[in-house]
Design a protein around this motif. Structure first.
Motif, mmCIF file in Angstrom:
data_model
loop_
_atom_site.group_PDB
_atom_site.id
_atom_site.type_symbol
_atom_site.label_atom_id
_atom_site.label_comp_id
_atom_site.label_asym_id
_atom_site.label_seq_id
_atom_site.Cartn_x
_atom_site.Cartn_y
_atom_site.Cartn_z
ATOM 1 N N LEU A 1 0.845 -1.310 -0.026
ATOM 2 C CA LEU A 1 0.007 0.030 -0.093
ATOM 3 C C LEU A 1 0.886 1.262 0.097
ATOM 4 O O LEU A 1 0.811 2.177 -0.739
ATOM 5 C CB LEU A 1 -1.070 0.201 1.017
ATOM 6 C CG LEU A 1 -1.989 1.213 1.258
ATOM 7 C CD1 LEU A 1 -2.990 1.036 -0.070
ATOM 8 C CD2 LEU A 1 -2.877 1.050 2.542
ATOM 9 N N ASP A 2 2.108 1.403 0.788
ATOM 10 C CA ASP A 2 2.712 2.639 0.850
ATOM 11 C C ASP A 2 3.230 2.760 -0.465
ATOM 12 O O ASP A 2 3.637 3.843 -0.945
ATOM 13 C CB ASP A 2 3.861 2.520 1.809
ATOM 14 C CG ASP A 2 3.393 2.499 3.173
ATOM 15 O OD1 ASP A 2 2.373 2.779 3.596
ATOM 16 O OD2 ASP A 2 4.285 2.186 4.028
ATOM 17 N N THR A 3 3.891 1.503 -1.057
ATOM 18 C CA THR A 3 4.698 1.721 -2.520
ATOM 19 C C THR A 3 3.615 2.146 -3.549
ATOM 20 O O THR A 3 3.967 3.029 -4.246
ATOM 21 C CB THR A 3 5.184 0.459 -2.908
ATOM 22 O OG1 THR A 3 5.988 -0.148 -1.975
ATOM 23 C CG2 THR A 3 5.851 0.351 -4.147
ATOM 24 N N PHE A 4 2.354 1.667 -3.506
ATOM 25 C CA PHE A 4 1.332 2.149 -4.367
ATOM 26 C C PHE A 4 1.146 3.320 -4.202
ATOM 27 O O PHE A 4 0.733 4.160 -5.119
ATOM 28 C CB PHE A 4 0.232 1.144 -4.075
ATOM 29 C CG PHE A 4 -1.223 1.779 -5.118
ATOM 30 C CD1 PHE A 4 -1.203 1.264 -6.290
ATOM 31 C CD2 PHE A 4 -2.227 2.378 -4.359
ATOM 32 C CE1 PHE A 4 -2.320 1.661 -6.971
ATOM 33 C CE2 PHE A 4 -3.381 2.633 -5.206
ATOM 34 C CZ PHE A 4 -3.361 2.466 -6.535
ATOM 35 N N GLU A 5 0.992 3.869 -2.941
ATOM 36 C CA GLU A 5 0.608 5.171 -2.833
ATOM 37 C C GLU A 5 1.598 6.011 -3.229
ATOM 38 O O GLU A 5 1.538 7.456 -3.770
ATOM 39 C CB GLU A 5 0.250 5.681 -1.265
ATOM 40 C CG GLU A 5 -1.019 4.989 -0.988
ATOM 41 C CD GLU A 5 -1.385 5.240 0.695
ATOM 42 O OE1 GLU A 5 -0.508 5.456 1.171
ATOM 43 O OE2 GLU A 5 -2.356 4.844 1.021
ATOM 44 N N PHE A 6 2.817 6.003 -3.050
ATOM 45 C CA PHE A 6 4.138 6.529 -3.685
ATOM 46 C C PHE A 6 3.934 6.788 -5.064
ATOM 47 O O PHE A 6 4.284 7.955 -5.719
ATOM 48 C CB PHE A 6 5.512 5.856 -3.336
ATOM 49 C CG PHE A 6 6.723 6.348 -3.951
ATOM 50 C CD1 PHE A 6 7.196 7.628 -3.671
ATOM 51 C CD2 PHE A 6 7.147 5.747 -4.963
ATOM 52 C CE1 PHE A 6 8.363 8.123 -3.903
ATOM 53 C CE2 PHE A 6 8.244 5.948 -5.680
ATOM 54 C CZ PHE A 6 9.015 7.355 -5.339
ATOM 55 N N VAL A 7 3.685 5.353 -5.880
ATOM 56 C CA VAL A 7 3.840 5.496 -7.354
ATOM 57 C C VAL A 7 2.338 6.566 -7.659
ATOM 58 O O VAL A 7 2.689 7.272 -8.795
ATOM 59 C CB VAL A 7 3.436 4.235 -7.849
ATOM 60 C CG1 VAL A 7 2.967 4.354 -9.174
ATOM 61 C CG2 VAL A 7 4.643 3.443 -7.597
ATOM 62 N N SER A 8 1.264 6.528 -7.129
ATOM 63 C CA SER A 8 0.291 7.134 -7.466
ATOM 64 C C SER A 8 0.367 8.799 -6.876
ATOM 65 O O SER A 8 -0.646 9.563 -7.027
ATOM 66 C CB SER A 8 -0.991 6.555 -6.728
ATOM 67 O OG SER A 8 -1.073 5.274 -7.280
ATOM 68 N N LEU A 9 1.362 9.352 -6.268
ATOM 69 C CA LEU A 9 1.429 10.474 -5.734
ATOM 70 C C LEU A 9 1.320 11.769 -6.791
ATOM 71 O O LEU A 9 0.656 12.578 -6.751
ATOM 72 C CB LEU A 9 2.946 10.815 -4.723
ATOM 73 C CG LEU A 9 2.817 10.357 -3.617
ATOM 74 C CD1 LEU A 9 4.392 10.646 -2.956
ATOM 75 C CD2 LEU A 9 1.906 10.896 -2.775
ATOM 76 N N GLY A 10 2.066 11.597 -7.905
ATOM 77 C CA GLY A 10 2.070 12.582 -8.853
ATOM 78 C C GLY A 10 1.115 11.909 -10.340
ATOM 79 O O GLY A 10 0.493 10.999 -9.996
ATOM 80 N N GLN A 11 1.509 12.289 -11.168
ATOM 81 C CA GLN A 11 1.043 11.767 -12.567
ATOM 82 C C GLN A 11 1.919 10.552 -12.998
ATOM 83 O O GLN A 11 2.918 10.530 -12.459
ATOM 84 C CB GLN A 11 1.428 12.913 -13.780
ATOM 85 C CG GLN A 11 0.612 14.212 -13.545
ATOM 86 C CD GLN A 11 -0.970 13.823 -13.661
ATOM 87 O OE1 GLN A 11 -1.602 13.071 -14.293
ATOM 88 N NE2 GLN A 11 -1.517 14.500 -12.582
ATOM 89 N N PRO A 12 1.084 9.770 -13.786
ATOM 90 C CA PRO A 12 1.971 8.598 -14.189
ATOM 91 C C PRO A 12 3.316 8.747 -14.635
ATOM 92 O O PRO A 12 3.381 9.602 -15.493
ATOM 93 C CB PRO A 12 1.217 8.104 -15.237
ATOM 94 C CG PRO A 12 -0.263 8.434 -14.922
ATOM 95 C CD PRO A 12 -0.095 9.806 -14.237
#
Length: 150
Positions: A9-20
């Motif tokens: 979940l932490d990793t997914f949230e990091f990836v989703s912080l900005g634009q793809p």
């Protein structure tokens, strides 16, 4: 391969912080460890040259890849704020939409309902993504959740 839910979940949230593409992360299939990389800052982790090798690494999706962006907002609006659906569509036609959307939710006393809806949808999408990719989720550490006594 199994992963810790909180790490995923932490990793997914990091990836989703900005634009793809602004933030990336991969799961190393050999070690089971997540590696993070950002275009906006110095590398968070040492980033291997061969992260595109799908036999070695699995790319962690951005929330938009799992339809957890605008499609989720519109689904929430259809279910819980049908009278405001047109207004919400208008909000998302301009920049800064999420801040204005959350202001509307605050005024309608629906912000907590949105966060609950978003969290459940994120969990379901990530669990499905794990299943598709042959990843099992390790049981969470700590006390078991209280049973629902409704």
């Amino acid at each position: 391969m199994s992963v810790d839910w909180n790490d995923l979940l932490d990793t997914f949230e990091f990836v989703s912080l900005g634009q793809p593409g602004e933030h990336e992360a991969v799961l190393c299939r050999k070690t089971g460890k997540f590696l993070w990389h950002s275009e906006l800052a110095d590398d968070v982790d040492e980033w291997p040259d061969d992260t595109e090798d799908e036999e070695k690494y699995l790319s962690i999706p951005h929330k938009k890849e799992l339809d957890l962006g605008q499609p989720l907002v519109f689904e929430f609006a259809r279910q819980f704020l049908p009278d405001e659906f047109d207004e919400i569509q208008g909000i998302f036609a301009k920049r800064g939409a999420y801040a204005r959307f959350k202001d509307l939710l605050q005024r309608r006393k629906a912000l907590d309902r949105w966060y609950d809806f978003e969290n459940k949808a994120t969990e379901a999408a990530l669990r499905e993504w794990c299943e598709i990719n042959g990843i099992t989720i390790e049981p969470a550490a700590g006390p078991a959740p209280e049973p629902d006594r409704r």
